[in-house]
Design an enzyme around this catalytic site. Structure first.
Site, PDB file in Angstrom:
ATOM      1  CG  ASN A   8      -1.728   1.185   1.440  1.00 52.89           C
ATOM      2  OD1 ASN A   8      -1.798   2.028   0.539  1.00 52.89           O
ATOM      3  ND2 ASN A   8      -2.363   1.300   2.596  1.00 52.89           N
ATOM      4  CE  LYS A  10      -0.312   3.237   4.714  1.00 52.48           C
ATOM      5  NZ  LYS A  10      -0.255   3.346   6.157  1.00 52.48           N
ATOM      6  CG  HIS A  93      -5.987   1.799   5.045  1.00 53.00           C
ATOM      7  ND1 HIS A  93      -5.614   2.753   5.960  1.00 53.00           N
ATOM      8  CD2 HIS A  93      -4.945   0.944   4.936  1.00 53.00           C
ATOM      9  CE1 HIS A  93      -4.385   2.474   6.383  1.00 53.00           C
ATOM     10  NE2 HIS A  93      -3.958   1.386   5.775  1.00 53.00           N
ATOM     11  CD  GLU A  95      -3.125   5.452   6.705  1.00 58.14           C
ATOM     12  OE1 GLU A  95      -3.021   5.519   5.463  1.00 58.14           O
ATOM     13  OE2 GLU A  95      -2.234   4.973   7.427  1.00 58.14           O
ATOM     14  CD  GLU A 160      -3.684  -2.550   7.250  1.00 64.35           C
ATOM     15  OE1 GLU A 160      -2.515  -2.698   6.877  1.00 64.35           O
ATOM     16  OE2 GLU A 160      -4.374  -1.575   6.936  1.00 64.35           O
ATOM     17  N   GLY A 166       2.169   2.131  10.798  1.00 62.03           N
ATOM     18  CA  GLY A 166       3.147   3.214  10.677  1.00 62.03           C
ATOM     19  C   GLY A 166       3.816   3.608  11.979  1.00 62.03           C
ATOM     20  CB  SER A 205       4.835  -1.928  12.112  1.00 61.50           C
ATOM     21  OG  SER A 205       4.410  -0.592  12.341  1.00 61.50           O
TER      22      SER A 205
HETATM   23  P1  PGA Z   1       2.649   0.183   7.723  1.00 67.77           P
HETATM   24  O1  PGA Z   1       1.214   0.417   7.021  1.00 67.77           O
HETATM   25  O2  PGA Z   1       3.205  -1.092   7.130  1.00 67.77           O
HETATM   26  O3  PGA Z   1       3.454   1.389   7.327  1.00 67.77           O
HETATM   27  O4  PGA Z   1       2.401   0.070   9.169  1.00 67.77           O
HETATM   28  C1  PGA Z   1       0.324  -0.653   6.804  1.00 67.77           C
HETATM   29  C2  PGA Z   1      -0.947  -0.147   6.186  1.00 67.77           C
HETATM   30  O5  PGA Z   1      -1.431   0.922   6.559  1.00 67.77           O
HETATM   31  O6  PGA Z   1      -1.540  -0.808   5.287  1.00 67.77           O
END
Ligand code: PGA
Length: 245
Positions: A8, A10, A93, A95, A160, A166, A205
């Site tokens: 992803n 982003k 997601h 976000e 997640e 993140g 992560s």
């Molecule tokens: P990350 O993000 O691996 O940077 O924690 C995962 C995601 O949001 O899909």
């Protein structure tokens, strides 16, 4: 179950970087024991689909609108994603749920639109830190699954935990095993035998250093990778950590 390692990206990469990243991923994609997917920003999808054509790397979007077309300024419809070479789309997601106030009902409508357009939806669920600290994680994730997935769902689910995205904090293998087992049960209760065939990805992560142990947990069938998907070498190292079988 064959794992899916999904990147992803982003809101990262300009065009040239995006193409270089996709080519880097494609160059290491042969002979892996898992499937690979990259989800670039919308504006790069056509270019990335061309860059990975002929390789085993699939391309996906990071969201879509619930309608096929219409007066929705700034939005992108599922048939448009399909038209430019996407075969998957990430939906719900955290976000999007947080920054765009997406509800389970909206995620459900988007999931139905994606399926209708011939895309495989990756529906994301996960609890916040406060929800976990108060022991409500399965209640929250169960509710998200019930309300975000349509009847007969045959896509992908990504667990997640919001507090692991993140942050460099990863859920423990025991927590991941417990939640993925719970999700599997819920999917089978709702979808019957079809619920057994759904790939449940872990995200939050995931890094080359923790991938092998996370990917070996029961009912984990891949990863949704944010930060570590922006370097082809790291993303491929995660993919290589998946053992065949
Ligand atoms: P990350 O993000 O691996 O940077 O924690 C995962 C995601 O949001 O899909």
């Amino acid at each position: 179950m064959r794992h899916l390692i999904a990147g992803n990206w982003k809101m990262h990469t300009l065009g040239a970087e995006a193409v270089a990243l996709a080519r880097g991923v494609a160059s290491g994609a042969q002979g892996l024991a898992c499937d690979l997917l990259v989800c670039p920003p919308f504006v790069h999808i056509a270019q990335i689909a061309a860059a990975v054509a002929g390789s085993p790397v699939a391309v996906g979007g990071q969201d879509c609108h619930a309608a096929d077309q219409g007066a929705h300024t700034g939005d992108v419809a599922a048939p448009m994603l399909r038209d430019v070479g996407a075969s998957f789309v990430i939906l719900g997601h955290s976000e999007r749920r947080q920054n765009h106030a997406e509800t389970d009902a909206m995620v459900l409508a988007k999931t139905q639109a994606a399926i209708k357009a011939g895309l495989t939806p990756i529906v994301c669920v996960g609890e916040t830190e406060a929800e976990r600290e108060t022991g409500r994680e399965t209640q929250v994730v169960g509710g998200q699954l019930d309300a975000s997935l349509p009847d007969g769902f045959a896509g992908v689910v990504a667990y997640e935990p919001v507090w692991a995205i993140g942050t460099g904090k990863t859920a423990t293998e025991a927590d991941v095993a417990a939640m993925h087992g719970f999700i599997r049960q819920r999917l089978v209760a709702r979808l019957g035998a079809g619920g057994r065939a759904i790939r449940i990805l872990y995200g939050g992560s995931v890094r080359p250093a923790n991938a092998a142990s996370l990917m070996a947990v029961a009912d984990v069938a891949g990863a949704l990778v944010g930060g570590a998907s922006l370097k082809a070498e790291d993303f491929l190292a995660i993919a290589r950590a998946v053992k065949a079988g």
